[in-house]
Design a protein around this motif. Structure first.
Motif, PDB file in Angstrom:
ATOM      1  N   VAL A  99      14.000 100.689  45.855  1.00 28.52           N
ATOM      2  CA  VAL A  99      12.712 101.316  45.561  1.00 28.52           C
ATOM      3  C   VAL A  99      12.911 102.430  44.542  1.00 28.52           C
ATOM      4  N   GLU A 100      11.868 102.657  43.759  1.00 24.93           N
ATOM      5  CA  GLU A 100      11.881 103.745  42.778  1.00 24.93           C
ATOM      6  C   GLU A 100      11.014 104.887  43.283  1.00 24.93           C
ATOM      7  N   LYS A 101      11.513 106.111  43.170  1.00 23.37           N
ATOM      8  CA  LYS A 101      10.763 107.300  43.569  1.00 23.37           C
ATOM      9  C   LYS A 101      10.685 108.257  42.390  1.00 23.37           C
ATOM     10  N   ARG A 102       9.548 108.942  42.278  1.00 21.27           N
ATOM     11  CA  ARG A 102       9.357 109.909  41.202  1.00 21.27           C
ATOM     12  C   ARG A 102       9.615 111.307  41.759  1.00 21.27           C
ATOM     13  N   THR A 109      16.264 105.737  41.931  1.00 22.76           N
ATOM     14  CA  THR A 109      16.241 104.532  42.769  1.00 22.76           C
ATOM     15  C   THR A 109      17.128 104.739  43.980  1.00 22.76           C
ATOM     16  N   GLU A 110      16.788 104.051  45.059  1.00 23.80           N
ATOM     17  CA  GLU A 110      17.616 104.096  46.267  1.00 23.80           C
ATOM     18  C   GLU A 110      17.376 102.840  47.082  1.00 23.80           C
ATOM     19  N   GLN A 111      18.360 102.509  47.915  1.00 23.98           N
ATOM     20  CA  GLN A 111      18.273 101.352  48.794  1.00 23.98           C
ATOM     21  C   GLN A 111      17.654 101.785  50.121  1.00 23.98           C
TER      22      GLN A 111
END
Length: 321
Positions: free
Chosen positions: A239-242, A49-51
């Motif tokens: 947001v979530e990133k794979r 996750t990141e902002q």
């Protein structure tokens, strides 16, 4: 079964020839009777996750509209004039017949008549040729139409097939009636003419047109428009990133093929797939239904997709002996 073993042996022989030409593609050392294929290792991922900035800081300008008051005023929109109206002439139509061409005799040449027919013509005799085939389990027409992450084929199989003769239809023409002449009477030709004759001549009528006035509503400004600036702060969202942590490469893996697997072993694999929830008939034939069930099981369990690998068989709880 003998046919499958022959196809597998041919595929392995051709694969061996390719390996001899490129030593870097040779499988790892193994016992006689083992089969290997290059398969795609599925990627492993993790969620991070990141902002991120959703909307940047901005200045919003609000316009306070001007204030007006209304009043009415009568204005002339068209001056008084004199109009002239032209009354066109009135016509009546008269008709008369005029001879354009007298009656005459004419000889006409009737062209010859033909009819068409078709017949078949041999354009290429039958012959035999080699066409590519497939041998390993899972490498067939279904695999060729599978997703882009299906395993890569490393061998080649040729089959002798007969190509039938090819014919073409040719259209030809033959005479039905010969050319001949006919004499016929061409009747006289008349044309009807229409003439417009003046019944009442044109004239001009004069008429006085008064001026036209209109009451209109006008506005005058009481206070002018103003602008008010407001600073809107930036907003952020999570947001979530794979992210890929491994896999995605093509590696040599041991597989079951015609050389080291019997129909009884395929029945064990089919029964294990059904037990795991991937229902397939237990008939010992590795057909399209078994191939689809195997791929679905491999995807669900993070296994290399496209071949019946030893890892897949062991994951199903079936021995490879």
């Amino acid at each position: 079964m003998m046919k499958l073993i022959f196809i597998s042996a041919a595929a392995l022989a051709m694969a061996g020839l390719a390996v001899a030409q490129n030593a870097t593609d040779y499988p790892p050392s193994a016992d006689a009777g083992s089969c290997f294929a290059r398969v795609l290792i599925p990627e492993t991922t993790e969620v991070v996750t990141e902002q991120v900035l959703a909307t940047p800081e901005r200045a919003e300008i609000t316009v306070i509209p001007a204030v007006y008051e209304t009043y009415t005023q009568e204005v002339m929109i068209r001056e008084a004039t004199t109009s002239f109206t032209v009354i066109p002439a009135d016509y009546v139509t008269k008709t008369e017949q005029i001879l354009e061409a007298p009656e005459r005799m004419e000889t006409v040449v009737m062209p010859a008549e033909f009819e068409t027919y078709t017949e078949k013509v041999l354009i290429r005799p039958a012959y035999t040729t080699w066409k590519p085939g497939a041998g390993l389990y899972g490498v067939n027409v279904m695999a060729a139409k599978a997703d882009s992450d299906s395993a890569l084929s490393t061998g080649e199989l040729l089959c002798r097939v007969e190509v039938p003769a090819q014919y073409d239809e040719v259209t030809r023409a033959r005479l039905v009636h010969q050319e001949r002449t006919e004499t016929k009477v061409i009747p006289a030709k008349y044309r009807t003419l229409k003439k417009d004759v003046v019944n009442t001549p044109a004239r001009i009528v004069e008429e006085a047109v008064p001026a036209v006035y209109e009451t209109i509503t006008l506005q005058k400004i009481v206070s002018p428009a103003q602008e008010q600036t407001t600073v809107i702060p930036a907003t952020y969202r999570t947001v979530e990133k794979r992210a890929v942590t491994g896999g995605g490469s093509v590696e040599w893996r041991e597989v079951l093929c015609d050389t080291n697997a019997s129909p009884a072993k395929i029945v064990e694999v089919q029964m294990a797939l059904t037990t795991k929830g991937f229902k397939v008939p237990a008939d010992g034939d590795f057909g399209p239904a078994t191939y689809r069930a195997m791929e679905a099981y491999q995807r669900a369990n993070g296994l290399p997709v496209g071949y019946l690998t030893v890892a897949t068989v062991e994951s199903l709880g079936v021995s490879v002996d």
